[in-house]
Design a protein around this motif. Structure first.
Motif, PDB file in Angstrom:
ATOM      1  N   ALA A 294      90.944 -50.726 -83.995  1.00  0.00           N
ATOM      2  CA  ALA A 294      90.263 -50.912 -82.716  1.00  0.00           C
ATOM      3  C   ALA A 294      91.045 -51.900 -81.668  1.00  0.00           C
ATOM      4  CB  ALA A 294      88.728 -51.606 -82.949  1.00  0.00           C
ATOM      5  N   SER A 295      91.757 -52.825 -82.455  1.00  0.00           N
ATOM      6  CA  SER A 295      92.758 -53.672 -81.494  1.00  0.00           C
ATOM      7  C   SER A 295      94.065 -52.991 -81.439  1.00  0.00           C
ATOM      8  CB  SER A 295      92.612 -54.832 -82.325  1.00  0.00           C
ATOM      9  OG  SER A 295      93.206 -54.994 -83.526  1.00  0.00           O
TER      10      SER A 295
ATOM     11  N   VAL B  67      89.290 -44.113 -83.233  1.00  0.00           N
ATOM     12  CA  VAL B  67      88.747 -45.056 -84.360  1.00  0.00           C
ATOM     13  C   VAL B  67      87.616 -44.541 -84.927  1.00  0.00           C
ATOM     14  CG1 VAL B  67      88.212 -47.467 -85.021  1.00  0.00           C
ATOM     15  CG2 VAL B  67      90.062 -47.001 -83.348  1.00  0.00           C
ATOM     16  N   VAL B  68      86.797 -44.092 -84.016  1.00  0.00           N
ATOM     17  CA  VAL B  68      85.371 -43.570 -84.901  1.00  0.00           C
ATOM     18  C   VAL B  68      85.761 -42.425 -85.701  1.00  0.00           C
ATOM     19  CG1 VAL B  68      83.146 -42.509 -84.322  1.00  0.00           C
ATOM     20  CG2 VAL B  68      83.927 -44.445 -82.974  1.00  0.00           C
ATOM     21  N   ARG B  69      86.600 -41.316 -85.570  1.00  0.00           N
ATOM     22  CA  ARG B  69      86.776 -40.284 -85.933  1.00  0.00           C
ATOM     23  C   ARG B  69      87.571 -40.655 -87.536  1.00  0.00           C
ATOM     24  NH1 ARG B  69      87.743 -37.987 -80.903  1.00  0.00           N
ATOM     25  NH2 ARG B  69      90.088 -38.590 -80.922  1.00  0.00           N
TER      26      ARG B  69
ATOM     27  N   GLU C  65      80.827 -46.117 -82.034  1.00  0.00           N
ATOM     28  CA  GLU C  65      80.503 -45.149 -81.206  1.00  0.00           C
ATOM     29  C   GLU C  65      79.723 -45.440 -80.045  1.00  0.00           C
ATOM     30  OE1 GLU C  65      79.289 -41.320 -84.037  1.00  0.00           O
ATOM     31  OE2 GLU C  65      77.772 -42.876 -83.876  1.00  0.00           O
ATOM     32  N   SER C  66      78.760 -46.650 -80.130  1.00  0.00           N
ATOM     33  CA  SER C  66      78.192 -47.179 -78.721  1.00  0.00           C
ATOM     34  C   SER C  66      79.423 -47.795 -78.027  1.00  0.00           C
ATOM     35  CB  SER C  66      77.194 -48.156 -79.384  1.00  0.00           C
ATOM     36  OG  SER C  66      76.311 -47.688 -79.960  1.00  0.00           O
ATOM     37  N   LYS C  67      80.212 -48.722 -78.782  1.00  0.00           N
ATOM     38  CA  LYS C  67      81.359 -49.373 -77.914  1.00  0.00           C
ATOM     39  C   LYS C  67      82.418 -48.303 -77.541  1.00  0.00           C
ATOM     40  CE  LYS C  67      81.420 -53.639 -80.544  1.00  0.00           C
ATOM     41  NZ  LYS C  67      82.281 -54.705 -81.520  1.00  0.00           N
ATOM     42  N   ALA C  68      82.553 -47.218 -78.052  1.00  0.00           N
ATOM     43  CA  ALA C  68      83.528 -46.116 -77.623  1.00  0.00           C
ATOM     44  C   ALA C  68      82.907 -45.586 -76.297  1.00  0.00           C
ATOM     45  CB  ALA C  68      83.476 -45.036 -78.633  1.00  0.00           C
ATOM     46  N   ASP C  69      81.530 -45.301 -76.202  1.00  0.00           N
ATOM     47  CA  ASP C  69      80.724 -44.720 -75.222  1.00  0.00           C
ATOM     48  C   ASP C  69      81.167 -45.757 -74.127  1.00  0.00           C
ATOM     49  OD1 ASP C  69      79.997 -42.421 -76.636  1.00  0.00           O
ATOM     50  OD2 ASP C  69      78.181 -43.395 -76.797  1.00  0.00           O
ATOM     51  N   ILE C  70      80.866 -46.973 -74.289  1.00  0.00           N
ATOM     52  CA  ILE C  70      81.012 -48.053 -72.981  1.00  0.00           C
ATOM     53  C   ILE C  70      82.529 -48.059 -72.644  1.00  0.00           C
ATOM     54  CG2 ILE C  70      80.578 -50.742 -72.693  1.00  0.00           C
ATOM     55  CD1 ILE C  70      78.120 -50.631 -74.796  1.00  0.00           C
TER      56      ILE C  70
ATOM     57  N   SER D 288      84.596 -46.095 -72.811  1.00  0.00           N
ATOM     58  CA  SER D 288      84.981 -44.949 -71.945  1.00  0.00           C
ATOM     59  C   SER D 288      84.568 -44.922 -70.725  1.00  0.00           C
ATOM     60  CB  SER D 288      84.365 -43.648 -72.784  1.00  0.00           C
ATOM     61  OG  SER D 288      84.727 -42.417 -71.985  1.00  0.00           O
ATOM     62  N   THR D 289      83.312 -45.405 -70.337  1.00  0.00           N
ATOM     63  CA  THR D 289      82.649 -45.377 -69.254  1.00  0.00           C
ATOM     64  C   THR D 289      83.480 -46.575 -68.338  1.00  0.00           C
ATOM     65  OG1 THR D 289      80.488 -44.836 -69.797  1.00  0.00           O
ATOM     66  CG2 THR D 289      80.370 -45.949 -67.841  1.00  0.00           C
ATOM     67  N   ARG D 290      83.636 -47.801 -69.124  1.00  0.00           N
ATOM     68  CA  ARG D 290      84.455 -48.768 -68.350  1.00  0.00           C
ATOM     69  C   ARG D 290      85.778 -48.239 -67.888  1.00  0.00           C
ATOM     70  NH1 ARG D 290      84.242 -53.980 -72.040  1.00  0.00           N
ATOM     71  NH2 ARG D 290      85.861 -54.725 -70.320  1.00  0.00           N
ATOM     72  N   TYR D 291      86.576 -47.437 -68.865  1.00  0.00           N
ATOM     73  CA  TYR D 291      87.691 -46.935 -68.496  1.00  0.00           C
ATOM     74  C   TYR D 291      87.781 -46.238 -67.312  1.00  0.00           C
ATOM     75  CZ  TYR D 291      92.188 -44.372 -68.819  1.00  0.00           C
ATOM     76  OH  TYR D 291      93.273 -43.711 -68.721  1.00  0.00           O
ATOM     77  N   GLU D 292      86.873 -45.120 -67.092  1.00  0.00           N
ATOM     78  CA  GLU D 292      86.533 -44.266 -66.101  1.00  0.00           C
ATOM     79  C   GLU D 292      86.483 -44.979 -64.707  1.00  0.00           C
ATOM     80  OE1 GLU D 292      87.520 -40.991 -66.038  1.00  0.00           O
ATOM     81  OE2 GLU D 292      87.831 -41.119 -68.335  1.00  0.00           O
ATOM     82  N   VAL D 293      85.365 -45.968 -64.884  1.00  0.00           N
ATOM     83  CA  VAL D 293      85.228 -46.888 -63.578  1.00  0.00           C
ATOM     84  C   VAL D 293      86.447 -47.547 -63.437  1.00  0.00           C
ATOM     85  CG1 VAL D 293      83.873 -48.868 -62.922  1.00  0.00           C
ATOM     86  CG2 VAL D 293      82.691 -47.224 -64.189  1.00  0.00           C
TER      87      VAL D 293
END
Length: 224
Positions: free
Chosen positions: A22-23, A32-34, A133-138, A140-145
């Motif tokens: 993750a780091s 990482v999730v996969r 998974e929750s962190k990945a979604d967050i 991913s959203t932060r990256y797009e923003v």
């Protein structure tokens, strides 16, 4: 027990890998999730083998317990038939069966804590997967923003104002050049076709007409 120890080490390693990866730079959160999901699948597959061994131990223990009970009943029948010698042999077989059952019971008791620990570790992996998974979604959203903000910043600052102004000035200059060119072409065409001379005569006629009207108006008003 070496198999269980290896499996435990693998599961603990999977948890550590999840945190390490993750780091790691260049590793995406979803990758990482996969990776962690793959580790969970391997752990579950190994757990199936461990549980199969556990169930087999329980079956063998039950088998020898039942065998011990059978020899005990035979010993009773032998005594009823006044065959103490046969009853004694039956009791010896009963004792042997009980010893075998005790051996398997000890193996079961030794295996159960490891199984419980493995189950807990696998559950820990699953919880960690859900968390990632929750962190990945967050993330991913932060990256797009962040990418959108970066794009907006490029438009409004840096490459934005000065560069955009330069482009607009360049376009404006081209338009002015084209207008001047068109005007020059029209002027040349007028000279070549005599349009300029005609315009001068038209202006002269307009001036004469105005002068005549002015004289007539003075005469009407008695000013002349």
């Amino acid at each position: 027990m070496s198999f269980l120890e290896n499996l435990m080490t693998q599961i603990k390693g999977a948890l550590n890998d999840a945190l390490d990866k993750a780091s790691e730079p260049g590793r995406t959160a979803r990758q990482v999730v996969r990776d962690l999901e793959e580790q969970i699948e391997k752990a579950n597959a190994s757990m199936v083998n461990v549980m199969a061994e556990y169930e087999l131990l329980k079956q063998k223990k039950t088998q020898y317990e039942e065998e011990a009970n059978e020899w005990h009943e035979r010993a009773k029948k032998a005594l009823q038939a006044n065959r103490e010698d046969l009853a004694k042999k039956a009791l010896e077989q009963e004792e042997q069966a009980k010893k075998q059952a005790d051996i398997y019971q000890k193996q079961i008791e030794a295996l159960e804590p490891s199984i419980n620990e493995l189950k807990a570790k696998i559950q820990e992996l699953k919880n960690k997967k859900q968390e990632l998974e929750s962190k990945a979604d967050i993330l991913s959203t932060r990256y797009e923003v962040a990418k959108a903000q970066e794009k907006a910043s490029e438009i409004t600052t840096g490459i934005g104002d000065s560069h955009a102004k330069e482009k607009l000035d360049s376009v404006k200059e081209k338009v002015l050049k084209e207008e001047a060119k068109a005007k020059a072409v029209k002027s040349i065409e007028d000279e070549q076709t005599g349009a300029d001379i005609e315009k001068e005569f038209e202006n002269l006629e307009k001036t004469s007409t105005v002068d005549d009207k002015l004289e007539a108006l003075k005469k009407e008003m008695g000013l002349k």
